[in-house]
Design a protein around this motif. Sequence first.
Motif, PDB file in Angstrom:
ATOM      1  N   ARG A 325      23.977 -90.746  52.735  1.00  0.00           N
ATOM      2  CA  ARG A 325      24.221 -91.185  51.367  1.00  0.00           C
ATOM      3  C   ARG A 325      25.374 -92.179  51.325  1.00  0.00           C
ATOM      4  O   ARG A 325      26.435 -91.948  51.901  1.00  0.00           O
ATOM      5  N   PRO A 327      28.031 -94.164  48.994  1.00  0.00           N
ATOM      6  CA  PRO A 327      28.653 -94.086  47.661  1.00  0.00           C
ATOM      7  C   PRO A 327      28.717 -95.438  46.986  1.00  0.00           C
ATOM      8  O   PRO A 327      28.647 -96.489  47.627  1.00  0.00           O
ATOM      9  N   GLU A 332      33.263 -91.297  44.299  1.00  0.00           N
ATOM     10  CA  GLU A 332      32.058 -90.728  44.909  1.00  0.00           C
ATOM     11  C   GLU A 332      32.224 -90.597  46.422  1.00  0.00           C
ATOM     12  O   GLU A 332      31.745 -89.629  47.027  1.00  0.00           O
ATOM     13  N   LEU A 336      31.924 -87.117  48.538  1.00  0.00           N
ATOM     14  CA  LEU A 336      31.034 -86.918  49.680  1.00  0.00           C
ATOM     15  C   LEU A 336      31.779 -86.348  50.873  1.00  0.00           C
ATOM     16  O   LEU A 336      31.258 -85.494  51.605  1.00  0.00           O
ATOM     17  N   GLU A 339      32.310 -82.735  50.250  1.00  0.00           N
ATOM     18  CA  GLU A 339      31.040 -82.024  50.376  1.00  0.00           C
ATOM     19  C   GLU A 339      30.640 -81.840  51.840  1.00  0.00           C
ATOM     20  O   GLU A 339      30.118 -80.796  52.222  1.00  0.00           O
ATOM     21  N   ASN A 340      30.904 -82.858  52.670  1.00  0.00           N
ATOM     22  CA  ASN A 340      30.522 -82.799  54.077  1.00  0.00           C
ATOM     23  C   ASN A 340      31.597 -82.209  54.968  1.00  0.00           C
ATOM     24  O   ASN A 340      31.362 -82.020  56.170  1.00  0.00           O
TER      25      ASN A 340
END
Length: 885
Positions: A325, A327, A332, A336, A339-340
């Motif tokens: 993904r 950003p 964003e 990410l 999140e990762n």
Amino acid sequence: MTGQTCDISNLCQFGWYDWVYFRDEKASFPYPKEVLGRCLGPSKSFGNAMPQWVLVRSGKVVCVTTLRCLNKAEIDSEIEKSKREDFDKEIKSKLGDSLSPAEVMTNMTPPEEPVDDPNIPEADEVRDINDFDELLGAEVLLPQDGEHMRSATVVKRVLDENGRVKGTYSSNPMLDTRVYEVMFPDGELKKYSANVIAENMFAQTDSDGHQYNILDEIIAHRSTGEALKKEDGWHIDRKGRRSRRLTTRGWYFNVQWKDGTQQWISLKDLKESNPVEIAEYVQKCDLIGEPAFAWWVPYTLKKRDRIIASVCARTKKKTHKYGIRVPNTVAEAYALDRENGNTLWRDAIREEMKNTEVAFKFLVDGEKPPPGYECAPLHLIFDVKMDFTRKARLVFGGHRTVDPEGSTYAGVVSRESVRIAFTYAALMGLDIMAADIQNAYLSAPCSQKYYTVCGPEFGSELQGHVAIIVRALYGGKSSGKDFRDHLRDCMLHLGYESCLADPDVWMRKSHKDDGTEYWEYMLLYTDDCLCVSHLPSAALGDLGKYFTLKPGSIGPPKIYLGGKVSEMVLPNGEKAWAFSASQYVQEAVKNLERQLEERGMKLTVKASAPIASGYRPELDVSPELDPDDASHYQSLIGILRWIVELGRIDICCEVSMLSSHLALPREGHLQQVYHIFAYLKQKQMLVWFFDATYPVIDASEFPRQDWSSFYGDVHEEVPDNAPEPLGYEFVMRAYVDADHAGDKLTRRSRTGFLIFLNMAPIYWLSKKQNGVETSSFGSEFVAMKQCCEYIRGLRYKLRMMGIPVKDPTFIYGDNKSVLCNASIPESNLKKKMLSTAFHFTREGAAKDEWRSTYIKSEENAADVLTKAQSGPTRIKKVQMFMWDI
């Protein structure tokens, strides 16, 4: 024993437990700090061969790539000595020494993963588990049940019973055998190796890394407050006329893809890729009356069959690249990373901001910009490279600023000057080296008055501050000119002077070891430098004092302006530079074959000549191409034109003929373009040499005539401001021809000529003449005049480059009438309409700028530039200027 010398530089640069300073990449921007540490030896498990393990003040061991030894001033400094003493004391208090090791602390935070061996140093996992895992969070289609492909997300790496990563890391994704856990939409977890994941990623993306989703069905829709209401769907002008508002804002659709995933897509994006599916769904849900649909859905439903045939039912997945993904904003990107569980996007932002910090002058909090400065927006563009490395680029919002006055372009050296320089190097026995300037625009001061307000990418300490833009940034309208002006000042400072015939050719006097004087050249194509000198490394070293040159780019040129360059030994034993478009041709052919495969077509296997024998494009009456195929035709012609510029003289005439039909191409024209690509596929390896070998000229064929009774005592004008001629002289030859009334529709003739310096082709032309000539004499005389006009300009350029020009240019033609009128003083002109060309060519002969002679048409190399040919005759003429290797 392998017989190869090993690289031990990583072992020799630093000693065990040496004092070093390394750069702390996590320091707050814009103040990167150097940190004191102790070197413990090279790291073998991360990056290239140069990283080192370093003991830091906290007692941890980290892997760093940017470090240096202490200099003499730091070793002798009392302040630095006290720093080192404090460092040793703190290390001893934390780790003890060899005689009294420190006690194990009981209040330490337990590690995230269980570790059986307490002697494993903490640094073993620092850069291998969490910080630099490019695949975490990637989305890819994988076989879930051995048959069906499902979308899966990489969630974590698999550890063995000792807490170590399973598999072996490799910088090449296809050789990386580390094992990962991936999660499918139904929650099932499965294990796949990194190379299997990477293989599926590359197979599911195009050449740019973008993935395409195939629509399965539309599940639901929703609208936001931005959507227009029915009563607002019309626009009324001043005369009371109503027209529909063309808008798609505020509408979103929940779609399900063939891989089983669901996603909300805006109407703007989905309308372009799946217009028929959207129209049918809108009709089914009775939404046609809404302003976002009323202006296009009825037409789409009416023309659905035609649209289905021309629109591919797939949409590019713009949010992902190689399954990762991408950003759109800094916030964003940080989300990410959280999140990762890594910092890959944050590190990419930090690296880009560190590189661009020189472009800003930061004002203190609350300080306003000086009068006259305008606010300019900046934003980051994010990307993923093919090795899954994250990349961020800070871009200037030049599209929202006013246009500056004057030129805004960077310098671009002409291809003719490049060819002259390569041939001159072979003639004088000089070397050639190339280099790229790193972060070119950032090295130049900004000529415009702009400031920006720092965003989150600048860090929390600077966010909201005003920053004056003091360096040229990518995206600025004047950045190209700013860099060119800055580079010009540097070249002048280094003693170079700009050639008046080509301002991007820079030259200065030099001499070889034997005392021979010559002109040293530096050719500049934006940030690409090409140096011609007996010591080019020294010349580039002078430039490197003021600009940072990319280390991997310094050396003999391999690829220049898209062409493959190599130094070869000719059959006569002379060295010369070879130039080939083979690499560009191979990629162009491969891309076209991929496009044709999607259409169920392929290139012909029989193409001994560029176009079919007897084909005349002006007489083609096949159906006209539709807009999509016409655009495809135009793009292919553009590719072929560049291939001609890269030296494929053998297709110059055919490409020029087909270029005349760009405005209204037909199916037959497109088929002949495909035929040219089929020919190129079979003749990929044609090359031409910058051969400085002197040709054999029979002086008896070019006698000097007495023109004094016709034009007086005239001489060639030599520029007063030309630099001193140094080095050896070229022998200039020209082959000229014309195809009388070659265009069967308009009966216009075609001019073709080819210019050589010694044995090297320097310039070629195939062009339809502007007017219609009633005889072959007229068309040949016009071609002779056009060739002589170019010769006069080339002789001027050589003189302005400091290359001696004493002898005339030797012109070969195959029309005796024209040669008689151009070279014999007593000949008379019978056609007064050609008087201008007649006197221009004759006066140049009187000045001894050129002399001409007759050759047979079979020996005229320019013949392939005026008419399409095939068979042994064509092959013989092509071999006069190109080699098939």
